[in-house]
Design a protein around this motif. Sequence first.
Motif, PDB file in Angstrom:
ATOM      1  N   THR A  99     -45.811 -23.469  30.795  1.00  0.00           N
ATOM      2  CA  THR A  99     -45.399 -23.344  29.342  1.00  0.00           C
ATOM      3  C   THR A  99     -44.025 -22.942  29.743  1.00  0.00           C
ATOM      4  OG1 THR A  99     -46.355 -24.440  28.351  1.00  0.00           O
ATOM      5  CG2 THR A  99     -45.581 -23.138  27.174  1.00  0.00           C
ATOM      6  N   SER A 100     -42.310 -22.631  29.838  1.00  0.00           N
ATOM      7  CA  SER A 100     -41.318 -21.831  29.828  1.00  0.00           C
ATOM      8  C   SER A 100     -41.433 -21.973  28.416  1.00  0.00           C
ATOM      9  CB  SER A 100     -40.488 -22.588  30.296  1.00  0.00           C
ATOM     10  OG  SER A 100     -40.009 -23.381  29.990  1.00  0.00           O
ATOM     11  N   LEU A 101     -41.394 -22.598  27.330  1.00  0.00           N
ATOM     12  CA  LEU A 101     -41.016 -22.443  25.457  1.00  0.00           C
ATOM     13  C   LEU A 101     -41.826 -23.166  25.000  1.00  0.00           C
ATOM     14  CD1 LEU A 101     -38.709 -19.832  24.560  1.00  0.00           C
ATOM     15  CD2 LEU A 101     -37.283 -21.937  24.064  1.00  0.00           C
ATOM     16  N   ALA A 102     -42.172 -21.682  23.780  1.00  0.00           N
ATOM     17  CA  ALA A 102     -43.310 -22.993  22.443  1.00  0.00           C
ATOM     18  C   ALA A 102     -42.431 -22.492  21.272  1.00  0.00           C
ATOM     19  CB  ALA A 102     -44.340 -23.165  23.222  1.00  0.00           C
ATOM     20  N   GLY A 103     -42.092 -22.978  20.361  1.00  0.00           N
ATOM     21  CA  GLY A 103     -42.400 -22.543  19.099  1.00  0.00           C
ATOM     22  C   GLY A 103     -41.694 -22.918  17.713  1.00  0.00           C
ATOM     23  N   LYS A 104     -41.075 -23.084  16.753  1.00  0.00           N
ATOM     24  CA  LYS A 104     -40.940 -23.404  15.897  1.00  0.00           C
ATOM     25  C   LYS A 104     -39.591 -23.044  15.772  1.00  0.00           C
ATOM     26  CE  LYS A 104     -44.484 -24.899  12.681  1.00  0.00           C
ATOM     27  NZ  LYS A 104     -44.948 -24.749  12.360  1.00  0.00           N
ATOM     28  N   ASP A 105     -37.761 -23.530  15.468  1.00  0.00           N
ATOM     29  CA  ASP A 105     -37.114 -23.321  14.844  1.00  0.00           C
ATOM     30  C   ASP A 105     -36.243 -22.431  15.770  1.00  0.00           C
ATOM     31  OD1 ASP A 105     -36.876 -24.396  12.993  1.00  0.00           O
ATOM     32  OD2 ASP A 105     -38.003 -23.287  11.813  1.00  0.00           O
ATOM     33  N   LEU A 106     -36.712 -22.981  17.226  1.00  0.00           N
ATOM     34  CA  LEU A 106     -36.314 -22.218  18.504  1.00  0.00           C
ATOM     35  C   LEU A 106     -34.629 -21.991  18.929  1.00  0.00           C
ATOM     36  CD1 LEU A 106     -38.436 -23.421  20.911  1.00  0.00           C
ATOM     37  CD2 LEU A 106     -38.849 -21.157  19.753  1.00  0.00           C
ATOM     38  N   ASP A 107     -33.802 -21.187  19.519  1.00  0.00           N
ATOM     39  CA  ASP A 107     -32.282 -21.095  19.360  1.00  0.00           C
ATOM     40  C   ASP A 107     -32.454 -21.950  20.513  1.00  0.00           C
ATOM     41  OD1 ASP A 107     -30.395 -19.285  21.413  1.00  0.00           O
ATOM     42  OD2 ASP A 107     -30.067 -19.425  18.821  1.00  0.00           O
ATOM     43  N   LEU A 108     -30.829 -22.805  20.982  1.00  0.00           N
ATOM     44  CA  LEU A 108     -30.591 -23.629  21.266  1.00  0.00           C
ATOM     45  C   LEU A 108     -30.386 -23.021  22.672  1.00  0.00           C
ATOM     46  CD1 LEU A 108     -30.361 -26.496  21.728  1.00  0.00           C
ATOM     47  CD2 LEU A 108     -27.331 -26.276  21.475  1.00  0.00           C
ATOM     48  N   ALA A 109     -29.983 -22.028  22.555  1.00  0.00           N
ATOM     49  CA  ALA A 109     -29.661 -21.096  24.136  1.00  0.00           C
ATOM     50  C   ALA A 109     -31.136 -20.939  24.484  1.00  0.00           C
ATOM     51  CB  ALA A 109     -28.916 -19.869  23.395  1.00  0.00           C
ATOM     52  N   ASP A 110     -32.202 -20.459  23.893  1.00  0.00           N
ATOM     53  CA  ASP A 110     -33.315 -19.843  25.053  1.00  0.00           C
ATOM     54  C   ASP A 110     -33.731 -20.791  25.110  1.00  0.00           C
ATOM     55  OD1 ASP A 110     -33.467 -17.585  24.170  1.00  0.00           O
ATOM     56  OD2 ASP A 110     -34.366 -17.962  21.747  1.00  0.00           O
ATOM     57  N   ILE A 111     -33.671 -22.417  24.022  1.00  0.00           N
ATOM     58  CA  ILE A 111     -34.394 -23.894  24.836  1.00  0.00           C
ATOM     59  C   ILE A 111     -33.370 -23.896  26.161  1.00  0.00           C
ATOM     60  CG2 ILE A 111     -33.716 -26.221  24.344  1.00  0.00           C
ATOM     61  CD1 ILE A 111     -34.807 -25.524  21.322  1.00  0.00           C
ATOM     62  N   SER A 112     -31.791 -24.159  26.534  1.00  0.00           N
ATOM     63  CA  SER A 112     -31.364 -24.289  27.557  1.00  0.00           C
ATOM     64  C   SER A 112     -32.011 -23.376  28.490  1.00  0.00           C
ATOM     65  CB  SER A 112     -29.949 -23.677  27.333  1.00  0.00           C
ATOM     66  OG  SER A 112     -29.419 -24.629  28.656  1.00  0.00           O
ATOM     67  N   ARG A 113     -31.918 -22.354  28.663  1.00  0.00           N
ATOM     68  CA  ARG A 113     -32.685 -21.789  29.563  1.00  0.00           C
ATOM     69  C   ARG A 113     -34.196 -21.677  29.580  1.00  0.00           C
ATOM     70  NH1 ARG A 113     -29.857 -16.947  26.668  1.00  0.00           N
ATOM     71  NH2 ARG A 113     -31.648 -16.637  25.228  1.00  0.00           N
ATOM     72  N   ALA A 114     -35.006 -22.127  29.312  1.00  0.00           N
ATOM     73  CA  ALA A 114     -36.587 -22.647  29.212  1.00  0.00           C
ATOM     74  C   ALA A 114     -36.509 -23.681  29.850  1.00  0.00           C
ATOM     75  CB  ALA A 114     -36.839 -22.918  27.922  1.00  0.00           C
ATOM     76  N   TYR A 115     -35.375 -25.006  29.470  1.00  0.00           N
ATOM     77  CA  TYR A 115     -35.839 -25.943  29.984  1.00  0.00           C
ATOM     78  C   TYR A 115     -34.802 -26.049  31.317  1.00  0.00           C
ATOM     79  CZ  TYR A 115     -34.047 -31.185  29.843  1.00  0.00           C
ATOM     80  OH  TYR A 115     -34.574 -32.906  30.367  1.00  0.00           O
ATOM     81  N   PHE A 116     -33.763 -25.296  31.662  1.00  0.00           N
ATOM     82  CA  PHE A 116     -33.245 -25.284  33.274  1.00  0.00           C
ATOM     83  C   PHE A 116     -34.130 -23.785  34.466  1.00  0.00           C
ATOM     84  CE2 PHE A 116     -30.093 -27.656  30.584  1.00  0.00           C
ATOM     85  CZ  PHE A 116     -30.265 -28.665  30.734  1.00  0.00           C
TER      86      PHE A 116
END
Length: 232
Positions: free
Chosen positions: A209-226
Amino acid sequence: MLEISGLSAAYGQLTAIRDISLTVESGGILAVIGANGAGKSTLLKTIAGQLKATTGSIRFDGADVTALSTHERARRGIVLVPEGRRLFGSLTVHENLQIALSAKRSGVWSLESVYELFPLVAERRRRRAGDLSGGEQQATAIARALIANPAVLLLDEVSLGLAPAIVGQLYDRLPLILEQGTAILLVEQDVAQARRVSDEVHCLLQGRTSLAGKDLDLADISRAYFGAEATA
């Protein structure tokens, strides 16, 4: 409804997912995102019982189902729509749907109701599944899973290989499924689609798991994804 705690699984000596914990609420939808090889499909296979957990637990409706077979989990209401659809190509659409009746639980979904949910599937009911387009096959695979009347529907890569318009049509059906009380755990590479329909997003990176939650910021998602190094 579905509670995963400290879950790990492996293919032989290769650990594919590590210490994953998440919860899917009754009637809710949680999206698991991540790049290829992140462990998304492995997570669903482990929850469905196709792959044995090496550590952790899977609790469903308050009961520990970690040691149960795939068939037993399906009987309790955990049903997987696998990546690649896995239809019987030589059988008609209607025959593929009838197969699911053997695992059917009591509930709102039937041949008639899934045909109403997916009119295109109803129109193609006499065609061989192997002759369908990718979108038609995906709709048929979801319809087949619904006939079992799942409490939790595990959807693996709904959009894979499909045109955006077809993907949009399939995703538009998800709220109708939720309205019937079925929870959904959705695995997806398409972040925009996942965010649009889900209550919560859970991102995997290299099996963790690199990130989890609601209403997440797209920049945070991008960092967690890649991975953070991808944006350095």
